[in-house]
Write an enzyme that holds these catalytic residues in place. Structure first.
Site, mmCIF file in Angstrom:
data_model
loop_
_atom_site.group_PDB
_atom_site.id
_atom_site.type_symbol
_atom_site.label_atom_id
_atom_site.label_comp_id
_atom_site.label_asym_id
_atom_site.label_seq_id
_atom_site.Cartn_x
_atom_site.Cartn_y
_atom_site.Cartn_z
ATOM 1 N N TYR A 135 0.541 -1.244 0.052
ATOM 2 C CA TYR A 135 0.037 0.123 0.054
ATOM 3 C C TYR A 135 0.861 1.146 0.073
ATOM 4 O O TYR A 135 0.425 2.471 -0.275
ATOM 5 C CB TYR A 135 -0.774 0.048 1.108
ATOM 6 C CG TYR A 135 -2.071 -0.724 1.160
ATOM 7 C CD1 TYR A 135 -2.062 -2.220 1.123
ATOM 8 C CD2 TYR A 135 -3.473 -0.324 0.968
ATOM 9 C CE1 TYR A 135 -3.141 -2.881 1.101
ATOM 10 C CE2 TYR A 135 -4.678 -0.986 0.741
ATOM 11 C CZ TYR A 135 -4.572 -2.331 0.728
ATOM 12 O OH TYR A 135 -5.441 -3.283 0.815
ATOM 13 N N LYS A 187 3.692 -14.773 5.477
ATOM 14 C CA LYS A 187 3.800 -15.746 4.534
ATOM 15 C C LYS A 187 5.534 -15.830 4.512
ATOM 16 O O LYS A 187 6.155 -15.764 3.162
ATOM 17 C CB LYS A 187 3.329 -15.167 3.060
ATOM 18 C CG LYS A 187 3.195 -16.199 1.943
ATOM 19 C CD LYS A 187 2.391 -17.515 2.106
ATOM 20 C CE LYS A 187 2.769 -18.409 0.963
ATOM 21 N NZ LYS A 187 2.017 -19.862 1.347
ATOM 22 N N ASP A 219 -2.372 -18.333 4.030
ATOM 23 C CA ASP A 219 -3.133 -19.226 3.471
ATOM 24 C C ASP A 219 -3.951 -20.155 4.303
ATOM 25 O O ASP A 219 -4.966 -20.259 4.255
ATOM 26 C CB ASP A 219 -2.396 -20.087 2.082
ATOM 27 C CG ASP A 219 -0.958 -20.839 2.646
ATOM 28 O OD1 ASP A 219 -0.601 -20.442 3.836
ATOM 29 O OD2 ASP A 219 -0.503 -21.405 1.903
ATOM 30 N N ASP A 243 -6.283 -6.743 5.122
ATOM 31 C CA ASP A 243 -7.504 -6.513 4.121
ATOM 32 C C ASP A 243 -8.057 -7.676 3.517
ATOM 33 O O ASP A 243 -9.275 -7.702 3.821
ATOM 34 C CB ASP A 243 -6.686 -5.849 2.824
ATOM 35 C CG ASP A 243 -7.766 -5.294 1.911
ATOM 36 O OD1 ASP A 243 -9.011 -4.981 2.366
ATOM 37 O OD2 ASP A 243 -7.688 -5.480 0.785
ATOM 38 N N ASP A 247 -12.221 -9.452 5.199
ATOM 39 C CA ASP A 247 -13.244 -9.610 4.629
ATOM 40 C C ASP A 247 -13.831 -10.846 4.759
ATOM 41 O O ASP A 247 -14.888 -11.324 4.710
ATOM 42 C CB ASP A 247 -13.099 -9.522 2.889
ATOM 43 C CG ASP A 247 -13.660 -7.886 2.668
ATOM 44 O OD1 ASP A 247 -13.419 -6.955 3.302
ATOM 45 O OD2 ASP A 247 -14.023 -7.840 1.313
HETATM 46 C C1 IPM Z 1 -10.700 -1.398 3.320
HETATM 47 C C2 IPM Z 1 -10.765 -1.337 1.920
HETATM 48 C C3 IPM Z 1 -9.367 -0.293 1.303
HETATM 49 C C4 IPM Z 1 -8.165 -0.973 1.616
HETATM 50 C C5 IPM Z 1 -9.559 0.014 -0.137
HETATM 51 C C6 IPM Z 1 -10.918 0.896 -0.468
HETATM 52 C C7 IPM Z 1 -8.462 0.924 -0.695
HETATM 53 O O1 IPM Z 1 -10.789 -2.501 1.007
HETATM 54 O O2 IPM Z 1 -10.576 -0.528 4.075
HETATM 55 O O3 IPM Z 1 -10.216 -2.719 3.784
HETATM 56 O O4 IPM Z 1 -7.694 -1.845 0.948
HETATM 57 O O5 IPM Z 1 -7.750 -0.875 2.679
HETATM 58 MN MN MN Z 2 -10.831 -4.142 2.310
#
Ligand code: IPM
Ligand code: MN
Length: 352
Positions: A135, A187, A219, A243, A247
């Site tokens: 990032y 990793k 993984d 990140d 999710d």
């Molecule tokens: C998050 C989002 C951001 C990230 C994106 C929108 C750049 O996915 O906050 O998890 O990758 O950090």
């Molecule tokens: Mn995200």
């Protein structure tokens, strides 16, 4: 008097933030704290109108606030990354919000898509490094657009950057007092730079003899988060892995409709947001679930020191979800954004 910057942003951001602010107002009245809102226009609409992403003086002003409450950023009319890098990531970097704190909590059994997992099995927190890694923006293109194009995004880790976030994770495990365990996710078997994470983890961890050190490659961690979420207490990991893992975590807790996060630099202005995006196709329809944005208000209050209000809100969200008055956490719940806001306020009232 807390000074709170409000950045509703794009898509469904303004709608969910509006519900979060109703809850904030209600809690302030109930718990007797005061705040001032500073409205911030940044986001896609502002960019399309003015060409401005985030002016330099803005970050200086933001430093004087106690917290920032953010909705969502991203708009299909603008190429991917312009708004995200120009506003969201810039805020994370310039305010040096080095911890991205993402709790994964299952509030009610029926929300979990994984068979036989109960709320006691899903109660962990991810400490995602928030200022480095791929990032950081180190890299670029050579011979762009040609057959010989080279594209590079470096995974950057600094000793200080790794150490501070690892230390935060150990302190957090102690403060939570649950399994008293920190799992490093990396990793290192393929990415050589992750050796730094392993060394720092061992060194810092040795200062915390009361906290168990655990390790998983990313993984395997992705699989175990689904199969055995009960194994985890505090996870510390790199920006990109955090990140992705969060999710997965969000769906294990029922979906993006409930997952909140804090971008934190302890002792400084910090920023709170749902982990979901701007969901442009639902914008303005009053169907987005505001619970993640509401939970982000809870994290904000906890951060500024309003613990009773934050705990009360969390208990109310739990009771509301247990009651099954919200059939699902997606846009198919049959409830509008504001109706879910109403339900949260009613549940807080019932709990008084
Ligand atoms: C998050 C989002 C951001 C990230 C994106 C929108 C750049 O996915 O906050 O998890 O990758 O950090
Ligand atoms: Mn995200």
């Amino acid at each position: 008097m807390y000074k709170i910057g409000v950045l509703p942003g794009d898509g469904i951001g303004p709608e969910v933030v509006a519900q979060g602010l109703r809850v904030l107002e209600h809690l302030a009245a109930g718990h007797g704290f005061r705040y001032e809102l500073i409205h911030l226009p940044y986001g896609s609409e502002h960019y399309l109108k003015t060409g401005e992403l985030l002016p330099d003086e803005a970050t200086a002003d933001l430093r004087r606030l106690d917290a920032i409450y953010l909705g969502a950023l991203g708009d299909p009319r603008i190429p991917p990354g312009v708004i995200e890098r120009g506003v969201l990531l810039r805020l994370r970097f310039e305010l040096d919000l080095y911890v991205n704190l993402r709790p994964i909590v299952l509030y009610a059994e029926h929300l979990c898509p994984v068979k036989d997992k109960r709320p006691e099995d899903v109660d962990l927190i991810v400490v995602r490094e928030n200022t480095e890694d791929a990032y950081a923006g180190v890299g670029g293109f050579l011979k762009q657009g040609t057959r010989n194009e080279v594209a590079i995004s470096e995974m950057i880790y600094t000793r200080d950057g790794v150490e501070r976030v690892v230390r935060y994770a150990f302190d957090l495990a102690r403060q939570r007092g649950k399994q008293r365990k920190v799992t490093l996710v990396d990793k290192a078997n393929a990415i050589r730079a992750h050796d730094l994470w392993q060394r720092v983890f061992a060194e810092v961890g040795s200062e915390y003899p009361d906290i168990t050190r655990d390790h998983a490659y990313v993984d395997a961690a992705a699989m175990w988060l689904i199969k055995n979420p009960e194994w985890f207490d505090v996870i510390v990991t790199t920006n990109i892995f955090g990140d992705i893992l969060t999710d997965i975590g969000a769906i294990v807790q029922g979906g993006l409709g409930i997952a909140a996060s804090g971008n934190i630099h302890p002792g400084r202005v910090s920023m709170f947001e749902p982990i979901h995006g701007s969901a442009p196709k639902y914008a303005g329809k009053n169907v987005a679930n505001p619970l993640a944005a509401i939970a982000a208000v809870g994290m904000l209050l906890d951060y500024v020191g309003e613990r009773p209000a934050a705990d009360g809100l969390q208990r109310s969200v739990r009771r509301l979800l247990e009651s099954k008055r919200i059939p699902s956490l997606g846009t198919d719940s049959g409830l509008t954004t504001s109706q879910i806001g109403d339900l949260v306020l009613t549940t807080i009232e019932e709990g008084r």
